[in-house]
Design a protein around this motif. Sequence first.
Motif, PDB file in Angstrom:
ATOM      1  N   PRO A 114      46.816  34.942  29.909  1.00 31.21           N
ATOM      2  CA  PRO A 114      46.398  36.338  29.865  1.00 31.21           C
ATOM      3  C   PRO A 114      45.702  36.723  31.169  1.00 31.21           C
ATOM      4  O   PRO A 114      44.904  35.948  31.694  1.00 31.21           O
ATOM      5  N   VAL A 115      46.027  37.886  31.709  1.00 29.97           N
ATOM      6  CA  VAL A 115      45.302  38.349  32.892  1.00 29.97           C
ATOM      7  C   VAL A 115      43.886  38.730  32.465  1.00 29.97           C
ATOM      8  O   VAL A 115      43.633  39.032  31.297  1.00 29.97           O
ATOM      9  N   THR A 116      42.982  38.711  33.413  1.00 24.50           N
ATOM     10  CA  THR A 116      41.565  38.910  33.122  1.00 24.50           C
ATOM     11  C   THR A 116      41.070  40.183  33.785  1.00 24.50           C
ATOM     12  O   THR A 116      41.206  40.347  35.005  1.00 24.50           O
ATOM     13  N   ARG A 117      40.510  41.082  32.994  1.00 23.98           N
ATOM     14  CA  ARG A 117      39.888  42.291  33.546  1.00 23.98           C
ATOM     15  C   ARG A 117      38.479  41.920  33.993  1.00 23.98           C
ATOM     16  O   ARG A 117      37.665  41.447  33.193  1.00 23.98           O
ATOM     17  N   ALA A 118      38.190  42.123  35.258  1.00 22.40           N
ATOM     18  CA  ALA A 118      36.891  41.687  35.781  1.00 22.40           C
ATOM     19  C   ALA A 118      36.542  42.476  37.035  1.00 22.40           C
ATOM     20  O   ALA A 118      37.392  43.168  37.616  1.00 22.40           O
ATOM     21  N   CYS A 119      35.291  42.371  37.439  1.00 23.30           N
ATOM     22  CA  CYS A 119      34.860  42.930  38.718  1.00 23.30           C
ATOM     23  C   CYS A 119      35.596  42.174  39.826  1.00 23.30           C
ATOM     24  O   CYS A 119      35.538  40.949  39.885  1.00 23.30           O
ATOM     25  N   ALA A 120      36.285  42.899  40.675  1.00 18.89           N
ATOM     26  CA  ALA A 120      37.187  42.265  41.650  1.00 18.89           C
ATOM     27  C   ALA A 120      36.478  42.013  42.972  1.00 18.89           C
ATOM     28  O   ALA A 120      36.859  42.536  44.021  1.00 18.89           O
ATOM     29  N   PHE A 121      35.441  41.190  42.936  1.00 19.35           N
ATOM     30  CA  PHE A 121      34.732  40.818  44.144  1.00 19.35           C
ATOM     31  C   PHE A 121      34.936  39.337  44.411  1.00 19.35           C
ATOM     32  O   PHE A 121      34.785  38.506  43.506  1.00 19.35           O
ATOM     33  N   LYS A 122      35.265  39.009  45.637  1.00 22.68           N
ATOM     34  CA  LYS A 122      35.422  37.619  46.022  1.00 22.68           C
ATOM     35  C   LYS A 122      34.040  36.987  46.160  1.00 22.68           C
ATOM     36  O   LYS A 122      33.139  37.574  46.750  1.00 22.68           O
TER      37      LYS A 122
END
Length: 366
Positions: free
Chosen positions: A195-203
């Motif tokens: 499943p793809v993960t919805r998250a804050c997209a910060f490296k």
Amino acid sequence: MNKINQFTTLSLALAAATATIALTGCSTFQSKPAAPEPAPAVVSTATEAPPVVTAKMAAARQQLSQMVTLQDRLYRVAGPLLINNADLCRTQARNLLGFTAKNKYSYPGEFSDAAAAVLNYGDRLEVATVLAGSGAARAGLRKGDALIAAEGKLLPVGANAETEAAAILGPLVTNNKFLNLTVQRAGVNQQLRVPVTRACAFKIDIGNSDNINAYSDGQRVMITRGMVNFAQSDDAIAYVLAKDIAHNVLGHAATTKQAYTVGGIIDNLVAVRPDLTMLIGTAGVKPMPPELDAAADQLSLYMVARAGYDISGAHAFWQRLATQYPATVLNGYTANHPSLAYRLTAIDKSVADIRKKKAANLPLVP
């Protein structure tokens, strides 16, 4: 040997080929009695000399091992912060894979040797870290899994594998709720529905330096090795991570016009051999205005609480940091965030508000 099995079997084939040399002979049948058997011949075994490990290579292996250990810990702490706060990250939330992958070409020079020797990396991308709480973790993806294919498409190998794989995986993650991934584990191909993960997209990165600091440029968050060692506990590391995540969410790098300056520091410190002269003095970083710092403190504490970390130690941690590394330490955190009294007032108020909302079963939203 096909492409899928090449990475796994190549080292075994080389080991078998170089371990021994098979000896063969011929015999002639005679009518007269056979002569007495000669003494057994001494059979020698030819082996390749072990590769020479120079002092430079040994140091690189030790350094890389330490960096990977710190990065693994940082990802473990960051996972709940990024995933549990997707709604607070506003426009910066994305569908993510929930894991990182590297091969030996991810590291330059003698660190490529170190990646092969310490991490057993080769040409094929392998899972380096799995974000705690992500869909990848729930699907059973493991560190060390070799990436073979995604949605039936073979994934690249070699020097440009990371960039080329990102170009394949990016659209798949953006447009789908699941990713059908083929991995190789212990020499056997396995199919995983991730499943793809919805998250804050910060490296999230570890900074390869011992100064006590953390940086954010609007897209990335970096904590130095020195800050991780100073923080010690996962809760304290979460305070620092969440604070810079909050600065990114609130757009403070753009507001203060420091995205380029801080981005340059991050680019430098993410290297395995950074130029530490860049950290002389303030490194061009201006102090964060008090009102922006306090706003980030407030948002960060909600993020910390929603991620399941203990917020009760926040006041004491930031106080301890400022006491041991005051603003006079020009390449330290307090020099960049000097308004401690102003910040502590906002921190105490936020902690009290969060506790009230928890007691009343209200949503933890600032």
